[in-house]
Design a protein around this motif. Structure first.
Motif, PDB file in Angstrom:
ATOM      1  N   VAL A 202     -45.469-129.818 -98.971  1.00  0.00           N
ATOM      2  CA  VAL A 202     -45.783-128.394 -98.849  1.00  0.00           C
ATOM      3  C   VAL A 202     -44.544-127.569 -99.180  1.00  0.00           C
ATOM      4  O   VAL A 202     -43.486-127.731 -98.551  1.00  0.00           O
ATOM      5  CB  VAL A 202     -46.266-128.045 -97.420  1.00  0.00           C
ATOM      6  N   LEU A 203     -44.686-126.675-100.156  1.00  0.00           N
ATOM      7  CA  LEU A 203     -43.667-125.667-100.453  1.00  0.00           C
ATOM      8  C   LEU A 203     -44.258-124.317-100.087  1.00  0.00           C
ATOM      9  O   LEU A 203     -45.288-123.926-100.638  1.00  0.00           O
ATOM     10  CB  LEU A 203     -43.277-125.714-101.926  1.00  0.00           C
ATOM     11  N   ALA A 204     -43.626-123.631 -99.140  1.00  0.00           N
ATOM     12  CA  ALA A 204     -44.163-122.356 -98.642  1.00  0.00           C
ATOM     13  C   ALA A 204     -43.159-121.238 -98.866  1.00  0.00           C
ATOM     14  O   ALA A 204     -41.950-121.409 -98.637  1.00  0.00           O
ATOM     15  CB  ALA A 204     -44.495-122.465 -97.154  1.00  0.00           C
ATOM     16  N   GLU A 506     -45.815-133.285 -94.805  1.00  0.00           N
ATOM     17  CA  GLU A 506     -46.614-133.129 -93.592  1.00  0.00           C
ATOM     18  C   GLU A 506     -47.676-134.215 -93.530  1.00  0.00           C
ATOM     19  O   GLU A 506     -48.408-134.445 -94.491  1.00  0.00           O
ATOM     20  CB  GLU A 506     -47.302-131.757 -93.578  1.00  0.00           C
ATOM     21  N   GLY A 507     -47.820-134.841 -92.345  1.00  0.00           N
ATOM     22  CA  GLY A 507     -48.882-135.815 -92.150  1.00  0.00           C
ATOM     23  C   GLY A 507     -48.356-137.174 -91.735  1.00  0.00           C
ATOM     24  O   GLY A 507     -47.135-137.363 -91.589  1.00  0.00           O
ATOM     25  N   ARG A 532     -55.912-135.571-104.644  1.00  0.00           N
ATOM     26  CA  ARG A 532     -55.661-137.011-104.719  1.00  0.00           C
ATOM     27  C   ARG A 532     -54.150-137.244-104.640  1.00  0.00           C
ATOM     28  O   ARG A 532     -53.366-136.353-104.967  1.00  0.00           O
ATOM     29  CB  ARG A 532     -56.214-137.584-106.015  1.00  0.00           C
ATOM     30  N   PRO A 533     -53.715-138.417-104.215  1.00  0.00           N
ATOM     31  CA  PRO A 533     -52.272-138.694-104.207  1.00  0.00           C
ATOM     32  C   PRO A 533     -51.641-138.422-105.570  1.00  0.00           C
ATOM     33  O   PRO A 533     -52.131-138.886-106.606  1.00  0.00           O
ATOM     34  CB  PRO A 533     -52.199-140.180-103.838  1.00  0.00           C
ATOM     35  N   GLY A 534     -50.573-137.612-105.582  1.00  0.00           N
ATOM     36  CA  GLY A 534     -49.877-137.241-106.808  1.00  0.00           C
ATOM     37  C   GLY A 534     -50.387-135.959-107.433  1.00  0.00           C
ATOM     38  O   GLY A 534     -49.696-135.362-108.269  1.00  0.00           O
ATOM     39  N   GLN A 550     -48.803-130.863-102.933  1.00  0.00           N
ATOM     40  CA  GLN A 550     -48.992-132.070-103.729  1.00  0.00           C
ATOM     41  C   GLN A 550     -49.444-133.190-102.792  1.00  0.00           C
ATOM     42  O   GLN A 550     -48.875-133.381-101.717  1.00  0.00           O
ATOM     43  CB  GLN A 550     -47.708-132.491-104.429  1.00  0.00           C
ATOM     44  N   GLY A 551     -50.522-133.885-103.182  1.00  0.00           N
ATOM     45  CA  GLY A 551     -51.004-134.990-102.382  1.00  0.00           C
ATOM     46  C   GLY A 551     -50.020-136.135-102.368  1.00  0.00           C
ATOM     47  O   GLY A 551     -49.430-136.471-103.399  1.00  0.00           O
ATOM     48  N   VAL A 552     -49.837-136.781-101.200  1.00  0.00           N
ATOM     49  CA  VAL A 552     -48.934-137.927-101.068  1.00  0.00           C
ATOM     50  C   VAL A 552     -49.716-139.193-100.723  1.00  0.00           C
ATOM     51  O   VAL A 552     -49.528-140.236-101.341  1.00  0.00           O
ATOM     52  CB  VAL A 552     -47.845-137.655-100.002  1.00  0.00           C
TER      53      VAL A 552
END
Length: 612
Positions: A202-204, A506-507, A532-534, A550-552
């Protein structure tokens, strides 16, 4: 301990009180006397008269007082109880009309069958915990049925009354929810939301990260913002009070006297001169249990919410033994355990409160009488200053009191003051108001009316909000620039940090365990579970800022496990839906009803209703 008892019994009281209000004789006398001076409420032409209303109100006051330990009720308490009683009369009239309109009735045979199948829902929590109805620690329906046949007509009548209220409501609930069906798709979504998890980068970019210097607000912009958002600055009425307090705090001699008294009571019980229950009825200052011989019912030795020192007195106490005096925040206790079963114990107690007494109490009463004579109920507010000098007590200032709040002073909340403060005129003084630690006389120094204040009075608040709007615009510009710079980056964490941006991982979290950043920004939460991841998101405008994700990683929910428990899940989910539907129905009935409330014309809460 008493605080815990009150927290537990308050909701129980309302359930019991509301249960029996419904069968008052609100509909026995109607249009023949409509318009009479004793009509308190009129609902769609049906009237509630002063006598049944007062009877139920007084019964509710007494019940509430017992649950509070016999202490004085505040005017706020009395108003709340009166409103509850009025609401319940209205509620039951509307329900009764709905039953008649829909043809809902209950036969004697239905009541008998319902009673044999189990206790009324209103009594289930108590009955399930009662050893009389248990076998090997579990509720035994045969014992319940046997008890019904031997308990006598009074118990049978009470059970019948409860079912005559519950069964029509249940039939109405079934009628209102006949079209409700929770689909498998919805059940699966709920299961998935509780178990599917993701991890995201997460970039906020948040408005509060923009310096004030980059978001200046001119006077003209401030005025425009205020004019466009005036309703946001509405405020309730508020008062400022001065007061004199005559302390009524026990001293060491009072503590010693209470200890001596509780020791004498213990000697009387242990010596066989009186039973524990008889002493509790005569001597305990906990009137809510004293009338029952000090019976606390079944509790645990570690029950949350009880005074820790009281619980410490329970630990190690043998069945049948009388404890040594146990000091809690409420005074000295004697405790006896009548029975023990697993982690549960059936306990009794006697409370001897630590209060001023003897000559010291007489002296405090005399000073309070002087304060009353010199300063209470005066239109000349300067009398309070004179009384403070005469009694050598400080004249103090109370914090700002907002209408609807209770007045809380450093030594604790003060009853009644928040009601008096908005009935009085500036300069007037209150009657003597007794709090837990002092007796007070207040003066109304000034009153701020409810409404929209001028800009000058709320300038700093308007400035903060107007500046935040500008910071939000600057944050958007900065976030769009960052999104362009990182457009082609395959690793958001590495690329963002290389550009001097904070990027957090996060997560894993589910949709129901996500942190506050996600719950405050539903679009961001939804995007997190859509990646999806990536995979990267576009720039998302949330409630608290602007976000790139971005999904990890992702863990899916187990559909096979869901299928095994689907039916139980559907049944559990239907219960709150049914309750919500009937509440919506009643709210709609009330919105359409013609309701005339004449309580203020007929009576105020009875004088002294809150006295012990």
């Amino acid at each position: 301990m008493m605080r815990a008892m009150r927290e537990i019994t308050k909701p129980v009281f309302w359930v019991v009180a509301i249960t029996f209000i419904g069968w008052m004789a609100y509909g026995q006398v109607q249009d023949l006397l409509a318009g009479g001076k004793d009509v308190v409420l009129k609902v769609n032409g049906e009237v509630v008269r002063s006598q049944p209303f007062q009877q139920q109100y007084q019964a509710a006051l007494e019940q509430y007082r017992r649950q509070q330990g016999g202490g004085r009720l505040t005017r706020e308490d009395e108003q709340q109880i009166q409103n509850q009683v009025a609401d319940q009369f209205i509620h039951n009239i509307l329900l009764d009309r709905a039953y008649r309109r829909l043809g809902i009735t209950v036969s004697d045979e239905e009541i008998v069958e319902a009673a044999r199948s189990g206790p009324p829902p209103q009594l289930i929590p108590q009955v399930l915990q009662e050893p009389t109805f248990q076998t090997n620690g579990q509720f035994d329906i045969t014992k319940w049925q046997r008890y019904l046949t031997t308990a006598g007509p009074e118990f049978a009548s009470q059970i019948e009354q409860l079912y005559r209220e519950y069964l029509p409501q249940r039939k109405l609930q079934e009628y209102l929810t006949a079209d409700v069906y929770v689909s498998d798709a919805k059940l699966w979504r709920i299961w998935r939301d509780q178990r599917e998890s993701v991890t995201v980068a997460v970039l906020a970019v948040r408005p509060e990260d923009v310096p004030d210097s980059l978001a200046p607000v001119s006077d003209a912009e401030l005025q425009r913002y205020y004019d466009a958002h005036k309703d946001d600055f509405k405020r309730p009425a508020a008062t400022w009070l001065s007061y004199v307090a005559q302390p009524r705090v026990a001293d060491a001699a009072d503590t010693a006297a209470a200890l001596a008294r509780v020791r004498a009571l213990r000697a009387e019980i242990v010596g066989g001169k009186a039973s524990f229950a008889d002493v509790a009825k005569k001597e305990s200052t906990d009137s809510s249990t004293g009338t029952r011989g000090g019976d606390l019912g079944w509790i645990t030795r570690t029950q949350s919410g009880f005074d820790p020192r009281f619980l410490a007195g329970l630990r190690g106490l043998a069945v049948g033994a009388v404890s040594q005096p146990v000091l809690s925040s409420f005074g000295y206790h004697l405790i006896r355990i009548d029975a023990a079963k697993g982690d549960s114990i059936h306990a009794r107690h006697i409370l001897v409160a630590i209060v001023p007494q003897g000559k010291r109490l007489d002296a405090l009463d005399a000073r309070t009488d002087t304060l009353d004579r010199l300063a209470a109920d005066q239109t000349d507010g300067s009398r309070l200053d004179s009384a403070a000098r005469a009694l050598h007590l400080p004249l103090e200032r109370a914090p700002k009191l907002v209408q609807g709040d209770r007045l809380v002073l450093p030594e604790g909340p003060v009853p009644d003051a928040s009601v008096w403060a908005f009935e009085a005129r500036p300069g007037e003084t209150s009657p003597v108001i007794d709090g837990a630690r002092a007796s007070y006389v207040f003066r109304l120094d000034s009153l701020e009316a409810a409404g929209i204040p001028p800009l000058a009075q709320v300038r700093s608040r308007v400035l903060d909000e107007a500046r935040h709007e500008k910071q939000k615009a600057r944050a958007r510009e900065r976030a769009e620039q960052v999104a362009r710079e990182l457009k082609d980056a395959t690793d958001l964490i590495a690329a963002g940090r290389a550009h001097g941006q904070r990027v957090d991982k996060e997560g894993p979290f589910t949709r129901v365990t996500a942190g506050p950043e996600f719950t405050r920004n539903p679009l961001v939460l939804g995007a997190a579970f859509g990646l999806r991841p990536g995979e990267r998101s576009d720039l998302i405008a949330g409630q608290t800022g602007f976000f790139l994700l971005q999904g990890v990683a992702r863990t899916k929910a187990d559909s096979a496990a869901w299928l095994k428990q689907r039916d139980r899940q559907r049944e559990a989910l239907m219960r709150p839906i049914e309750q919500a539907r009937i509440q919506q129905y009643l709210a709609a009935l009330r919105a359409k009803a013609s309701i005339v409330d004449r309580r203020n014309e007929i009576f105020r809460p009875a004088a002294g209703a809150g006295e012990t």
